[in-house]
Design an enzyme around this catalytic site. Structure first.
Site, PDB file in Angstrom:
ATOM      1  N   HIS A   2      -5.885  21.743  12.828  1.00 43.22           N
ATOM      2  CA  HIS A   2      -5.748  20.618  13.761  1.00 43.22           C
ATOM      3  C   HIS A   2      -5.366  19.345  13.001  1.00 43.22           C
ATOM      4  O   HIS A   2      -4.464  18.606  13.411  1.00 43.22           O
ATOM      5  CB  HIS A   2      -7.073  20.437  14.495  1.00 43.22           C
ATOM      6  N   GLU A   3      -6.043  19.100  11.882  1.00 47.14           N
ATOM      7  CA  GLU A   3      -5.761  17.891  11.110  1.00 47.14           C
ATOM      8  C   GLU A   3      -4.392  17.962  10.431  1.00 47.14           C
ATOM      9  O   GLU A   3      -3.663  16.961  10.366  1.00 47.14           O
ATOM     10  CB  GLU A   3      -6.865  17.649  10.071  1.00 47.14           C
ATOM     11  N   HIS A  12      -1.843  17.017  12.910  1.00 48.57           N
ATOM     12  CA  HIS A  12      -1.735  15.562  13.052  1.00 48.57           C
ATOM     13  C   HIS A  12      -0.768  15.002  12.012  1.00 48.57           C
ATOM     14  O   HIS A  12       0.087  14.166  12.319  1.00 48.57           O
ATOM     15  CB  HIS A  12      -3.108  14.905  12.858  1.00 48.57           C
ATOM     16  N   GLU A  59      -3.891  14.630  20.962  1.00 53.24           N
ATOM     17  CA  GLU A  59      -4.909  15.623  20.626  1.00 53.24           C
ATOM     18  C   GLU A  59      -4.553  17.017  21.146  1.00 53.24           C
ATOM     19  O   GLU A  59      -4.803  18.016  20.480  1.00 53.24           O
ATOM     20  CB  GLU A  59      -6.271  15.191  21.183  1.00 53.24           C
TER      21      GLU A  59
END
Length: 288
Positions: A140-141, A144, A219
């Site tokens: 997930h990071e 980003h 997100e």
């Protein structure tokens, strides 16, 4: 990089043109308008870009995150290997990997350059998540970073800052002139600065709503990216683990929007969508 620079210049130009039209319609003097536009651009984008450039330093200092240079144990070796593999799959440079002390299950990514970013995880995450769940959080990071979210967020904030500065002064001048009966020098008295201050607070709230709307949209994209890098079931399991933690976070406000956990604030001011919505979106996606 070229695309991001082009976006920055085009967005900045569009803001200046729109502000010029608004102030012209409101009858603002052209000399005043030019100075206000320059000031708004300098302060609006300047503060946002400086924050972006200092983001890694600020994140390390505010959380006490310690960058792993030489892994001291198996957990740190696993962290480095996982981030390296995911960064390669996402087509970005290897980020710095750090650990910070915190009881909550959380992680964040920051940095002004997608090829020189920082990914940090809390000790609470390492103690309370399985490797599969932690792998999804790291994905997930990394998503980003690969999506350029930190840079895009800074550009958006610069636009919003500029609008707040310009509109507060234009509307404040109109209101103060009306209250003073258009007397000579009537738009620049003490009352004018009080009005502008109040308007900046009001417009700032609306700007925050827009910024948080974008953050929530971002997100979902990062969840999809994490699912692509680690697997959809792992990403869902990680979010379900966060539900058990009630999405609590002790991250400083400057970097909370780049964390994994949700927020307990009212929805319009939430940096993250409700966890149940994120899980439902993943269940409905076609990512394996």
């Amino acid at each position: 990089m070229f695309t991001r620079i082009a976006l920055f210049l085009a967005t900045n130009f569009a803001v200046l043109i729109l502000a010029s039209i608004v102030m012209s319609l409101l009858g603002v003097n052209s000399n005043q308008m030019s100075g206000l536009l320059v000031m708004a651009a300098i302060f609006g984008f300047g503060g946002s870009l400086i924050s972006l450039l200092l983001s890694k330093w600020m994140a390390k200092r505010s959380t006490g995150a310690v960058v792993i240079t030489e892994p001291r144990n198996q957990t740190e070796r696993w962290l480095l290997a996982t981030v390296e593999r995911q960064a390669k799959a996402a087509g970005i440079g290897m980020p710095e990997v750090a650990v910070y002390e915190g009881p909550e299950i959380n992680a964040f990514a920051t940095g002004a350059n997608r090829n020189n970013a920082l990914v940090a995880v809390s000790t609470g995450l390492l103690h309370n998540m399985s490797e599969d769940e932690a792998e999804a959080v790291l994905g997930h990071e990394i998503a980003h970073v690969a999506n350029g979210d930190m840079i895009t967020m800074a550009l958006l904030q610069g636009v919003l800052n500029t609008f707040v500065i310009v509109l507060a002064r234009v509307v404040g001048g109109v209101i103060d002139s009306a209250l003073s009966g258009n007397r000579e020098g009537g738009g620049r008295g003490f009352a004018y600065y009080i009005i502008v201050f109040v308007l900046e607070m009001v417009f700032g709230l609306f700007a925050t709503m827009i910024s948080m709307w974008f953050s929530r949209h971002r997100e979902f994209r990062a969840d999809a990216g994490g699912a692509s890098l680690a697997g959809r079931q792992k990403m869902i399991a990680a979010l379900e683990r966060l539900q058990l933690n009630h999405g609590q976070s002790t991250l400083p406000t400057q970097i909370a929007a780049f964390g994994i956990a949700g927020s307990t604030a009212k929805k319009l001011f939430m940096s993250h969508p409700p966890l149940e919505e994120r899980i439902a979106a993943l269940r409905a996606s076609t990512v394996a």
